[in-house]
Design an enzyme around this catalytic site. Structure first.
Site: not given
Ligand code: PA5
Length: 444
Positions: A285, A306, A420
């Site tokens: 961020e 793995h 948003k």
């Protein structure tokens, strides 16, 4: 103290190339210290550890004691910077099987308000049914959908189950000093509250009440956490040659300029999983903007060897790896002998499990370096509160310096608003009428 080893970034970057960044690092440090960098109204984290007072810590611990005394479970409601730091430290310091071994001495710490999963919230509220539980509501704005939704549900349930008077004692707000819905609610209801300083952004807030209160409620030593951060704050003020945080920042920058666009943070202790999640937000961020920034990824090893090991070893060569290694585990366990030796592993019998883990780490490091993946190693002595405090500030300072080198504002996050806006338009939030119309037309 934290030990940083950058010897295995060669041949992609040489030690001389890192050293050559000395003047630019000094400039970056000066810009942070003098507050001349972009986003300079969010530099409260820089000297936060050494500005923490015993009185403040006593207040946090006293509040934690109330919640610990009253509650069998405490739900921490928050998202992003308002939960990842607490979650990371609590998980790193807790027994791996805390759910099963809880002896009743510590409340069970649960997290909510970090997703909109209907099943998650329904299962949480079902689990809490009939329990004495408290809530730490962490939100600077008080209007973040995920957290506000969880808080609505939890407040109502807490009041119904414990009564309004007791609920007042076990609901704590951590929010803005004056503004926002969570502040208004806390003042109206008379909740104990703590302030998120105006000049500390969410992802730098773990050493404010945002992180410290949940960590103290979980029963961990916040004095030691802060002490570790204070010691690193002093160390990380030094010039490049004596400053591990600055060296880490300069090394990342040198690798980035050589086309290494993805950093994979690897650990060899499953308890560090959420430290990586916190680290991803801190770096992602802070630097992912203006078309720039190293993509922060993470793996838990040896587990992910793995699954992701193949990609790391032979995939596109745009990655570098940073390993967090814990020198001494808290427990002692030996590799057992087996009379039949069907798995052929008796040559390891009697060795510490950690010795096997360390050889897996070294072997992997060398294999990755051979495969063209530069490697940075960060070693801490133990996985305890003191060393986590060091690690937290180490990464924060490195992030601050690296963003100056990149030339981005480390302290804003304008991109977070895009989802948003669309979500509110789709849900028909009042005030979003034009956006609703536009998004509906787009989806036709
Ligand atoms: O780092 C940040 O600023 C964000 O992750 C915020 O902490 C997050 O969006 C939560 O915001 P708020 O505390 O206002 O609910």
């Amino acid at each position: 103290m934290i030990k940083l080893d950058i010897t295995k970034i060669a041949p992609v970057v040489s030690a001389a190339e890192v050293k050559a960044l000395e003047a630019r690092v000094a400039e970056a440090q000066k810009a942070l210290e003098e507050g001349t960098c972009p986003g300079n109204d969010f530099l409260g984290w820089l000297h936060l550890p050494t500005s923490i007072t015993p009185e403040f810590l006593a207040d946090v611990k006293a509040t934690a004691a109330v919640l610990r005394g009253e509650c069998e479970a405490v739900v921490v409601a928050g998202i992003g910077g308002s939960y990842l730091g607490a979650k990371a430290v609590i998980e790193a310091l807790s027994n791996s099987f805390q759910w099963l071994v809880n002896d009743g001495k510590n409340p069970t710490i649960l997290f909510a308000g970090n997703n909109i999963g209907e099943d998650y919230l329904a299962e949480l509220t079902t689990y809490l049914r009939g329990k004495r539980f408290g809530v730490i509501n962490i939100s600077k704005s008080g209007t973040t959908t995920e957290t506000a939704l969880a808080f609505r549900l939890l407040k109502k349930q807490c009041e119904e189950q414990l009564g309004k008077e007791t609920a007042k004692k076990v609901i704590v707000a951590i929010t803005d000093a004056k503004r926002g819905a969570a502040r208004t609610c806390a003042d109206k209801e008379g909740y104990k509250s703590f302030i998120i300083p105006d000049n500390v952004g969410g992802r730098f807030s773990v050493l404010t009440p945002v992180g410290l209160l949940p960590i103290a409620v979980a029963g961990f030593d916040i004095d030691q956490l802060v002490k570790g951060a204070q010691d690193m704050e002093k160390m990380a003020a030094a010039p490049l040659a004596e400053n591990p945080a600055a060296q880490y920042a300069a090394t990342r920058y040198a690798l980035y300029t050589k086309g290494k666009k993805i950093e994979i943070l690897a650990n060899y202790q499953p308890k560090l999983h959420f430290i990586a999640e916190w680290w991803k937000q801190l770096f992602g961020e802070s630097e992912g903007k203006d078309g720039k920034g190293i993509y922060p990824a993470s793996v838990d090893l040896t587990t992910d060897l793995h699954s992701m090991g193949q990609w790391i070893q032979e995939g596109e060569r745009t990655i570098f790896e940073t390993v967090i290694s814990v020198e001494t585990p808290e427990h002692k366990l030996l590799f057992p002998n087996d009379d039949e030796n069907l798995d052929g592993l008796n040559f390891l019998a009697g060795k510490r499990v950690d010795e096997v883990n360390k050889m897996a780490e070294l072997g992997t490091q060398l294999a990755h370096v051979d495969g063209g993946v530069p490697n940075i190693r960060i070693a801490i002595d133990r996985l305890d509160a003191y060393h986590l405090g060091q690690l937290i500030y180490f990464f924060e300072k490195a992030c601050g310096i690296h963003c100056q080198l990149l030339g981005v504002n480390a302290f804003n996050q304008p991109g977070v608003e895009a989802y948003k806006k669309n979500m509110f338009a789709l849900l028909g939030k009042p005030g979003y009428e034009k956006e609703t119309e536009a998004i509906k037309a787009r989806l036709k």
